[in-house]
Design an enzyme around this catalytic site. Structure first.
Site, PDB file in Angstrom:
ATOM      1  N   CYS A 108       5.392   4.431   9.406  1.00  0.00           N
ATOM      2  CA  CYS A 108       5.888   5.552   8.401  1.00  0.00           C
ATOM      3  C   CYS A 108       4.107   6.160   7.764  1.00  0.00           C
ATOM      4  O   CYS A 108       4.523   5.416   6.484  1.00  0.00           O
ATOM      5  CB  CYS A 108       7.234   5.485   7.974  1.00  0.00           C
ATOM      6  SG  CYS A 108       7.477   6.201   6.583  1.00  0.00           S
ATOM      7  N   CYS A 147       6.037   6.728   4.189  1.00  0.00           N
ATOM      8  CA  CYS A 147       7.058   5.178   3.654  1.00  0.00           C
ATOM      9  C   CYS A 147       5.009   4.914   3.162  1.00  0.00           C
ATOM     10  O   CYS A 147       5.457   3.844   1.485  1.00  0.00           O
ATOM     11  CB  CYS A 147       7.622   4.657   4.338  1.00  0.00           C
ATOM     12  SG  CYS A 147       8.508   4.716   5.597  1.00  0.00           S
ATOM     13  N   ASP A 148       4.319   4.119   3.670  1.00  0.00           N
ATOM     14  CA  ASP A 148       3.234   3.627   3.671  1.00  0.00           C
ATOM     15  C   ASP A 148       1.867   4.772   3.004  1.00  0.00           C
ATOM     16  O   ASP A 148       1.328   3.792   2.847  1.00  0.00           O
ATOM     17  CB  ASP A 148       2.823   2.956   4.716  1.00  0.00           C
ATOM     18  CG  ASP A 148       4.029   2.136   4.525  1.00  0.00           C
ATOM     19  OD1 ASP A 148       5.298   1.678   3.837  1.00  0.00           O
ATOM     20  OD2 ASP A 148       4.359   1.661   6.212  1.00  0.00           O
TER      21      ASP A 148
END
Ligand code: NAP
Length: 302
Positions: free
Chosen positions: A130, A133-134
């Site tokens: 992701c 997200c990261d």
């Protein structure tokens, strides 16, 4: 008899439980793996409105506790399917049967994995599924995105804003994703395409240090030094067990639009498991609310 039986204990399912309980309904959440869903594995969540920064596991714990405090019941069992008997919907698990007046399917998706050694071991230590997200954790670093679809291309563009260098590693010469996205990437100085290449190995014991790639045309192996690998090679829904009760699209996602209504009255689909454009924590939460309120409306009309 439950008013709302929820299959899947991720963000969509838990949000549906919160909304269902607050509307005075008896809800049951059935989860086969870990309550919390995909986000449990994210080291930090920094894109959820109102929460500046939280770990995925803490976020999931908070969400589960919120549903439990409101009185939602849970079962840790693997669901085998749904059947209907005399107008009652029954969730069938490996152990039991749960009669429900309505059902919300919130089973999410699984990221397709490369299936190479060390991938699982280094997940969260440089291997991510992701970018949204990261990505921010790889600021100023060199990373690789694996895949040639729209997700990989969009991830590469997103990461190019944070990272020093972004390699886009794709197994063919031609991208599956939109050419306009490819054109945007071609203009970026810090993006490099590595085409006709497959990932053979990940370098690094405890953290990702690089990738061993194989040039499919020459057969030669070569390495690129990266500290992050974003695997974006598609997502796999797990809805086959429901294909006798609700309609699925050709990729296996449950056909449902923003109202979360499926082809079967009284059965709703929420979150990543349904056909949709944006699969994020916020949209999963939104779906959970929409599906629960739709279930309440269905119950009121009976
Ligand atoms: P996708 O379109 O299925 O693309 C997956 C990519 O990964 C393909 O390029 C595929 O290569 C590659 N791949 C698959 N298995 C692989 C493996 N084992 N090893 C290496 N590479 C592998 O998946 P997606 O990009 O996640 O997109 C899913 C759907 O969402 C698509 O319909 C996409 O258009 C849509 N989407 C839309 C947007 C948007 O902005 N509209 C954004 C993101 C996603 P091959 O090409 O060689 O098969």
């Amino acid at each position: 008899m439950y008013d709302i039986g929820i299959i899947g204990g991720g963000t969509a399912g838990l949000t549906a439980a919160i909304y269902g309980q607050r509307a005075g309904k008896r809800t049951l959440i059935i989860e086969g793996l870990n309550f919390g869903g995909q986000i449990v594995n994210s080291p930090k969540v920094e894109n959820y409105p109102g929460i500046e920064s939280i770990s995925g596991s803490q976020y999931s714990m908070n969400l589960l506790n919120q549903a439990l405090k409101l009185g939602s019941e849970t079962a840790s069992e693997k669901v085998k399917g749904i059947r209907e008997e005399d107008g009652i919907k029954i969730i069938v698990t490996e152990e039991k049967e749960y009669p429900c007046k309505t059902i919300i399917i919130a089973t999410g998706v699984s990221h397709r994995h490369l299936g190479i050694e060390k991938e699982e071991k280094l997940a969260g230590s440089g291997v991510s599924y992701c970018a949204t997200c990261d990505g921010a954790f790889f600021k100023g670093r060199d990373v690789a995105v694996i895949g040639g679809g729209n997700t990989a291309l969009q991830d590469a563009e997103f990461l190019s804003n944070y990272c020093n260098k972004v390699y886009v590693v794709h197994r063919r010469d031609e991208f599956r994703g939109e050419s306009s996205l490819v054109d945007v990437l071609k203009e970026k100085e810090n993006v490099e395409f590595v085409l006709s290449a497959t990932v053979k190995d990940i370098v690094g014991e405890f953290m990702v240090e690089g990738l061993v790639l194989n040039n499919k045309k020459t057969g030669e192996d070569f390495q690129i030094p990266v500290s992050g690998v974003f695997v974006a090679i598609g997502q796999i829904p797990q809805n086959e067990i429901f294909d006798d009760v609700v309609r699925l699209d050709e990729s296996g996602f449950i056909l449902a639009s923003e109202d979360c209504m499926t082809s079967r009255p009284g059965i709703f689909a929420a979150g990543d498991c349904r056909t949709k454009e944006v699969r994020q924590l916020t949209t999963a939460a939104a779906d959970g609310a929409v599906a629960a309120l739709a279930a309440c409306k269905y119950l009121a009309a009976r």
